[in-house]
Design a protein around this motif. Structure first.
Motif, PDB file in Angstrom:
ATOM      1  N   ASP A 803      -9.689 -80.103 -67.923  1.00 12.73           N
ATOM      2  CA  ASP A 803      -8.554 -80.844 -67.381  1.00 12.73           C
ATOM      3  C   ASP A 803      -7.406 -80.855 -68.366  1.00 12.73           C
ATOM      4  O   ASP A 803      -7.478 -80.338 -69.474  1.00 12.73           O
ATOM      5  CB  ASP A 803      -8.982 -82.275 -67.021  1.00 12.73           C
ATOM      6  CG  ASP A 803      -9.655 -82.994 -68.186  1.00 12.73           C
ATOM      7  OD1 ASP A 803      -9.328 -82.643 -69.345  1.00 12.73           O
ATOM      8  OD2 ASP A 803     -10.504 -83.862 -67.948  1.00 12.73           O
ATOM      9  N   ALA A 804      -6.319 -81.511 -67.954  1.00  8.44           N
ATOM     10  CA  ALA A 804      -5.092 -81.523 -68.749  1.00  8.44           C
ATOM     11  C   ALA A 804      -5.269 -82.245 -70.076  1.00  8.44           C
ATOM     12  O   ALA A 804      -4.620 -81.900 -71.075  1.00  8.44           O
ATOM     13  CB  ALA A 804      -3.966 -82.168 -67.934  1.00  8.44           C
ATOM     14  N   SER A 805      -6.162 -83.242 -70.111  1.00 13.44           N
ATOM     15  CA  SER A 805      -6.330 -84.003 -71.356  1.00 13.44           C
ATOM     16  C   SER A 805      -6.896 -83.117 -72.464  1.00 13.44           C
ATOM     17  O   SER A 805      -6.513 -83.253 -73.626  1.00 13.44           O
ATOM     18  CB  SER A 805      -7.254 -85.202 -71.117  1.00 13.44           C
ATOM     19  OG  SER A 805      -8.548 -84.753 -70.705  1.00 13.44           O
ATOM     20  N   ILE A 806      -7.794 -82.216 -72.106  1.00 12.58           N
ATOM     21  CA  ILE A 806      -8.350 -81.305 -73.110  1.00 12.58           C
ATOM     22  C   ILE A 806      -7.255 -80.379 -73.640  1.00 12.58           C
ATOM     23  O   ILE A 806      -7.127 -80.169 -74.852  1.00 12.58           O
ATOM     24  CB  ILE A 806      -9.515 -80.492 -72.516  1.00 12.58           C
ATOM     25  CG1 ILE A 806     -10.672 -81.405 -72.122  1.00 12.58           C
ATOM     26  CG2 ILE A 806      -9.989 -79.430 -73.497  1.00 12.58           C
ATOM     27  CD1 ILE A 806     -11.818 -80.697 -71.438  1.00 12.58           C
ATOM     28  N   LEU A 807      -6.438 -79.853 -72.731  1.00  9.00           N
ATOM     29  CA  LEU A 807      -5.361 -78.964 -73.148  1.00  9.00           C
ATOM     30  C   LEU A 807      -4.336 -79.703 -74.001  1.00  9.00           C
ATOM     31  O   LEU A 807      -3.817 -79.154 -74.976  1.00  9.00           O
ATOM     32  CB  LEU A 807      -4.680 -78.358 -71.912  1.00  9.00           C
ATOM     33  CG  LEU A 807      -5.535 -77.357 -71.111  1.00  9.00           C
ATOM     34  CD1 LEU A 807      -4.840 -76.973 -69.819  1.00  9.00           C
ATOM     35  CD2 LEU A 807      -5.815 -76.118 -71.940  1.00  9.00           C
ATOM     36  N   GLN A 808      -4.049 -80.969 -73.614  1.00 10.32           N
ATOM     37  CA  GLN A 808      -3.098 -81.760 -74.392  1.00 10.32           C
ATOM     38  C   GLN A 808      -3.616 -81.966 -75.814  1.00 10.32           C
ATOM     39  O   GLN A 808      -2.871 -81.863 -76.795  1.00 10.32           O
ATOM     40  CB  GLN A 808      -2.873 -83.116 -73.716  1.00 10.32           C
ATOM     41  CG  GLN A 808      -1.706 -83.905 -74.307  1.00 10.32           C
ATOM     42  CD  GLN A 808      -0.366 -83.243 -74.026  1.00 10.32           C
ATOM     43  OE1 GLN A 808      -0.041 -82.967 -72.876  1.00 10.32           O
ATOM     44  NE2 GLN A 808       0.407 -82.975 -75.080  1.00 10.32           N
ATOM     45  N   GLY A 809      -4.928 -82.231 -75.919  1.00 11.98           N
ATOM     46  CA  GLY A 809      -5.514 -82.412 -77.240  1.00 11.98           C
ATOM     47  C   GLY A 809      -5.423 -81.152 -78.083  1.00 11.98           C
ATOM     48  O   GLY A 809      -5.149 -81.207 -79.289  1.00 11.98           O
ATOM     49  N   LEU A 810      -5.655 -79.988 -77.445  1.00 14.35           N
ATOM     50  CA  LEU A 810      -5.550 -78.710 -78.173  1.00 14.35           C
ATOM     51  C   LEU A 810      -4.124 -78.452 -78.652  1.00 14.35           C
ATOM     52  O   LEU A 810      -3.901 -77.985 -79.778  1.00 14.35           O
ATOM     53  CB  LEU A 810      -6.008 -77.572 -77.270  1.00 14.35           C
ATOM     54  CG  LEU A 810      -7.520 -77.331 -77.197  1.00 14.35           C
ATOM     55  CD1 LEU A 810      -7.833 -76.300 -76.123  1.00 14.35           C
ATOM     56  CD2 LEU A 810      -8.050 -76.860 -78.538  1.00 14.35           C
ATOM     57  N   LEU A 811      -3.151 -78.780 -77.802  1.00 12.27           N
ATOM     58  CA  LEU A 811      -1.757 -78.594 -78.199  1.00 12.27           C
ATOM     59  C   LEU A 811      -1.414 -79.443 -79.415  1.00 12.27           C
ATOM     60  O   LEU A 811      -0.712 -78.996 -80.337  1.00 12.27           O
ATOM     61  CB  LEU A 811      -0.826 -78.950 -77.034  1.00 12.27           C
ATOM     62  CG  LEU A 811      -0.741 -77.922 -75.891  1.00 12.27           C
ATOM     63  CD1 LEU A 811       0.019 -78.487 -74.708  1.00 12.27           C
ATOM     64  CD2 LEU A 811      -0.058 -76.645 -76.388  1.00 12.27           C
ATOM     65  N   ILE A 813      -3.523 -80.504 -81.697  1.00  9.04           N
ATOM     66  CA  ILE A 813      -4.199 -79.924 -82.881  1.00  9.04           C
ATOM     67  C   ILE A 813      -3.398 -78.745 -83.420  1.00  9.04           C
ATOM     68  O   ILE A 813      -3.153 -78.630 -84.635  1.00  9.04           O
ATOM     69  CB  ILE A 813      -5.631 -79.489 -82.519  1.00  9.04           C
ATOM     70  CG1 ILE A 813      -6.502 -80.720 -82.205  1.00  9.04           C
ATOM     71  CG2 ILE A 813      -6.244 -78.677 -83.655  1.00  9.04           C
ATOM     72  CD1 ILE A 813      -7.870 -80.364 -81.672  1.00  9.04           C
ATOM     73  N   ILE A 814      -2.978 -77.885 -82.515  1.00 12.28           N
ATOM     74  CA  ILE A 814      -2.251 -76.676 -82.937  1.00 12.28           C
ATOM     75  C   ILE A 814      -0.906 -77.054 -83.546  1.00 12.28           C
ATOM     76  O   ILE A 814      -0.505 -76.515 -84.594  1.00 12.28           O
ATOM     77  CB  ILE A 814      -2.079 -75.715 -81.748  1.00 12.28           C
ATOM     78  CG1 ILE A 814      -3.445 -75.192 -81.279  1.00 12.28           C
ATOM     79  CG2 ILE A 814      -1.150 -74.552 -82.103  1.00 12.28           C
ATOM     80  CD1 ILE A 814      -3.412 -74.432 -79.988  1.00 12.28           C
ATOM     81  N   ASN A 815      -0.185 -78.007 -82.909  1.00  7.95           N
ATOM     82  CA  ASN A 815       1.107 -78.420 -83.452  1.00  7.95           C
ATOM     83  C   ASN A 815       0.941 -79.049 -84.830  1.00  7.95           C
ATOM     84  O   ASN A 815       1.766 -78.841 -85.730  1.00  7.95           O
ATOM     85  CB  ASN A 815       1.790 -79.409 -82.502  1.00  7.95           C
ATOM     86  CG  ASN A 815       2.311 -78.713 -81.252  1.00  7.95           C
ATOM     87  OD1 ASN A 815       2.696 -77.544 -81.301  1.00  7.95           O
ATOM     88  ND2 ASN A 815       2.328 -79.428 -80.127  1.00  7.95           N
ATOM     89  N   GLY A 816      -0.164 -79.771 -84.995  1.00  7.47           N
ATOM     90  CA  GLY A 816      -0.416 -80.363 -86.301  1.00  7.47           C
ATOM     91  C   GLY A 816      -0.682 -79.315 -87.355  1.00  7.47           C
ATOM     92  O   GLY A 816      -0.225 -79.418 -88.504  1.00  7.47           O
TER      93      GLY A 816
END
Length: 859
Positions: A803-811, A813-816
């Motif tokens: 779902d979108a929450s998993i993708l949001q979390g990955l984004l 992490i990557i931005n960090g």
């Protein structure tokens, strides 16, 4: 006794000094004679200016007297002759002005005959004779006849040749030719021809006489060299004949050719005979040669046995073949007179009359005959076989005589030395061609029909293998490569049935199988080139009928299987690809005829039980045997064999043959476990396994679970963590099959599990980089982006649990990670992440179900 200290090098140096001294002497003698010519010419021209005929004749005679020298070589004598010839033009112009010297042409003609020496006398006589003819006071035919007879007074060969050359040059525009101003009272074209032929005959006699000057071998070699330098002086007479306007076929056939051939035969000279015949061929029109073949060919066997008459006949045939290509209208004339039959008989007659003729001359003659056939009779393959048979007989190739008419000795049963085998015994031993020149000639002879006719038809000729049997193995390989390339150049369907394939493989067997007890002596690069060509040959074996195509594959497999381990890795893969292409073609036809639906396991089952099922099963069995042989070969390409097993498994699955597909996967995985050890190769191989298994929908749950379990286990055991991340993420596709396919896997839980595991391993890579172990934070960042793209793939396809929450979390992490990179991020990683973000933005703006799904992701 021997002289000490005089070695080969000193002898060579001494000979060079002698030759240099001789050259210097020639230059000195020429300079002295040239100086005297200039001196006498000066006084002659001064006398001409004073209109003093007697003094001009005196000085002219002295000038011409320098041509009496015997010290100069033909080359130097020619230079002196040209100098004198230029000066004689002044004298000729003076003779033409009667007002200046007060003598009639007849009086001049008689006056110059009082010169003291015969050579100057005759030069002066010819010069006056030219003026006499131009004035028309004397008939051209009478004056020319008188001049050509009087020239017999000079019998020293070089003096006589140049004197008659002067006569020919001076008179060529004065001949009583048809349409000439000198025709009529001056004679006709027959008189012109008679004069030129008489001059030609006398010049040839002088030229031949140069050969018989005695002396040792060194002198003989020098004389032969000098004669070759002078040959064009004789041959130009024939050129004069061709330039006559009145030269007709009847005149050539009735007078010119018989007299020239008579002179050629009677002179019995090794240099003159071939040169004059070749000159005859080159200067006269092709139409004349076509109509006079009989006379020409009858003369050929009458030449000296030491003359290479085969070269002359080859020159004639090459000339006629070239004419046929440039002027198609002349072909009808060739057919009308049966030119091929006459030329073929002429070749046989020459071979019979010259048993000592070497193989090169025999080959050259028959190669020219082959060129004539392909140029003139491109529709007569039987003529090609006749030429090959004649060549084989001429070279004593095995299989001749009465056996040629026997089926027992057909080309199908003459296989030898990796090539062709002969029949019974012949009168003489075969002339095996081993030298480079002969091999090139024989190769050219065999290659010509391949470029003109259908390759398979040519190979089916009964005499083709007889000629090939004359090649040594090394040259036989080259010929086999030519055959392979000819087949490859042909349009599809050149070899369209198993019988044709068997014939082809017999001719190229030296390329596709090892010879027992014979070590291969082939350069590795050449060997690779040969086997790559044979591999391409497989794709030229095409038939529109599926059963015939299968038999072609089987025939190929039978021959390739004898190739030994070095060849199998080249020849078996294209066979497997062709078999799969045939299988996919049958599968497409079966699906088109099926009413079971558009895709999936139901359709596959319908195919298996349909009319195409047995044919597909045979192809799969063929694939199993072929790929297994490739995998078992000592020198094998294991990764290629594994990929072929996977492709075959996909075909078997689509054909509804689940056990066969499972067996193919098992074989592929066995190769992976036993033969592939390099980490990069393992990673690439697992991608292929996942891709193949993902598309298969016909497995039972148990079979699929077993294969999937092995694949995921392989992925988790990869040596390098980044490879583990990518392989485990790929395994997610094994639980979520293709969209819209009946029977495709739909296990969302396992899909998410694989993705989470990949993300976890990527996190481990990140932690290792923070601890100073591994390749740094860039590797972890790249892996996070790759895993996120996998999530996006399944997110778009509506996989529950992604779902979108998993993708949001990955984004986040990557931005960090991007913000925390002290030394910046590699450009390729930035570009990769930028493309991913642009994709998300594009999907958010897309609208519909996809757009709504992406609205919860914040960038």
């Amino acid at each position: 006794g021997p002289r000490w200290g005089v070695g080969p090098d000193r002898v060579t140096a001494r000979m060079a000094t002698i030759n240099m001294s001789a050259q210097d002497e020639q230059d000195k003698w020429l300079a002295d004679a040239s100086s005297l010519v200039k001196q006498y010419a000066f006084y002659m021209k001064r006398a001409l200016d004073d209109n003093n005929l007697r003094e001009a004749l005196k000085q002219g005679s002295l000038m011409l007297g320098e041509l009496r020298t015997i010290a100069l070589s033909p080359q130097k004598y020619y230079e002196l002759y040209m100098q004198v010839w230029n000066e004689l033009r002044h004298l000729e112009a003076f003779f033409g002005e009667e007002a200046r010297h007060g003598k009639s042409n007849l009086e001049l003609y008689e006056l110059v005959q009082h010169a003291g020496n015969i050579l100057p006398r005759l030069y002066l006589l010819i010069t006056v004779g030219v003026v006499y003819i131009k004035s028309k006071d004397g008939a051209a035919k009478d004056v020319l006849k008188d001049l050509v007879e009087m020239a017999k007074g000079v019998q020293q060969p070089i003096h006589g040749l140049f004197l008659r050359t002067y006569l020919s040059q001076a008179s060529k525009t004065l001949l009583p030719d048809t349409g000439s101003e000198y025709e009529g009272n001056g004679g006709n074209v027959n008189d012109a021809v008679e004069f030129v032929l008489q001059n030609f005959t006398e010049m040839n006699k002088l030229w031949v006489r140069m050969q018989h000057g005695g002396g040792n071998n060194l002198h003989r070699e020098r004389r032969e060299k000098e004669r070759r330098e002078l040959r064009d002086l004789v041959g130009k007479n024939l050129l004069v004949l061709t330039q006559l306007e009145g030269m007709t076929l009847e005149l050539y056939k009735g007078i010119v050719l018989p007299k020239v051939l008579e002179q050629v035969i009677n002179c019995k000279d090794d240099i003159a005979q071939p040169y004059l015949l070749d000159a005859l061929i080159q200067v006269f029109p092709d139409e004349f040669h076509v109509q006079t073949l009989d006379a020409f060919l009858e003369a050929c066997p009458l030449l000296k046995p030491t003359v290479k008459i085969g070269n002359v006949l080859a020159s004639l045939m090459e000339r006629l073949a070239s004419s046929a290509q440039d002027n198609p209208e002349i072909v009808a004339q060739f057919v009308a007179v049966d030119a091929f039959g006459k030329l073929s008989a002429g070749c046989k007659s020459i071979v019979a009359s010259q048993p000592s003729m070497d193989a090169h001359d025999r080959l050259q003659m028959h190669a020219a005959l082959m060129g004539f056939v392909t140029a003139v009779h491109s529709d007569r393959l039987d003529y090609v076989d006749d030429v090959l048979g004649a060549c084989a007989d001429a070279l004593n190739a095995p299989g001749g005589g009465d056996e040629k008419d026997s089926k027992e000795n057909s080309s199908d049963e003459r296989v030898d030395r990796g090539g062709i085998e002969g029949g019974a015994e012949d009168a003489g031993p075969p002339m095996i061609v081993s030298d480079q020149k002969g091999a090139r000639q024989l190769h050219a002879l065999l290659a010509v029909p391949l470029d003109t006719y259908d390759v398979v038809s040519v190979l089916g000729l009964s005499n083709y293998p007889r000629v090939m049997s004359l090649l040594q193995p090394a040259n036989l390989r080259r010929m086999a490569m030519t055959i392979v390339k000819s087949v490859i150049r042909e349009p599809e369907g050149a070899v369209s049935d198993a019988t044709q394939a068997e014939t082809l493989f017999r001719f190229i067997s030296i390329l596709i199988k090892d010879r027992e007890g014979v070590a291969e002596e082939v350069d590795e690069e050449d060997f690779e080139e040969e086997q790559n060509a044979v591999a391409r040959l497989v794709h030229a074996l095409q038939s529109g009928d599926s059963d015939t195509q299968y038999r072609l594959l089987v025939a190929s497999r039978k021959h390739f299987g004898q190739g030994g381990p070095r060849r199998l890795k080249h020849t078996l893969p294209p066979l497997a690809h062709e078999a799969m292409r045939l299988g996919r073609s049958l599968l497409a036809r079966a699906r088109a005829d099926s009413e079971a639906g558009d895709s999936g396991a139901v359709l596959a089952a319908a195919v298996a039980t349909g009319p195409m099922g047995p044919a597909l099963k045979k192809i799969l069995q063929f694939l199993h045997q072929t790929i297994s042989a490739l995998a078992a070969a000592p020198v094998s390409r294991h990764e290629q064999a594994m990929r072929l097993f996977l492709e075959a498994a996909q075909l078997a699955d689509a054909s509804g043959m689940e056990p066969v597909a499972y067996e193919f996967f098992e074989r592929a995985m066995t190769i992976y476990e036993d033969e592939i050890s390099d980490s990069a190769a393992q990673r690439s191989a697992l991608s292929c396994v996942v891709g193949a298994l993902h598309s298969c929908v016909g497995f039972t749950a148990e079979s699929r679970e077993s294969l999937v379990h092995k694949t995921t286990a392989y992925s988790a055991r990869l040596l390098k963590k980044p490879d583990q991340v990518r392989a485990v993420a790929d395994c997610a596709h094994l639980f979520w099959g293709p969209d819209g396919v009946d029977g495709a896997a739909r296990d969302a839980t396992s899909t998410v599990t694989c993705l989470k595991k990949a993300l976890k391993i990527a996190g481990g890579v990140q932690q290792a980089s923070l601890g100073g172990v591994g390749g740094g934070g860039g590797d972890a960042l790249r892996l996070f982006i790759e895993v996120m793209n996998k999530y996006l793939y399944f997110f778009e396809r509506g996989c529950p649990g992604v779902d979108a929450s998993i993708l949001q979390g990955l984004l986040e992490i990557i931005n960090g990670e991007l913000a925390g990179e002290e030394h910046g991020v590699a450009p390729d990683i930035q570009a990769y992440y930028g493309a991913t973000v642009r994709h998300i933005k594009h999907q958010k703006l897309k609208g519909g179900e996809i757009g709504a799904r992406y609205q919860d992701i914040s960038l």
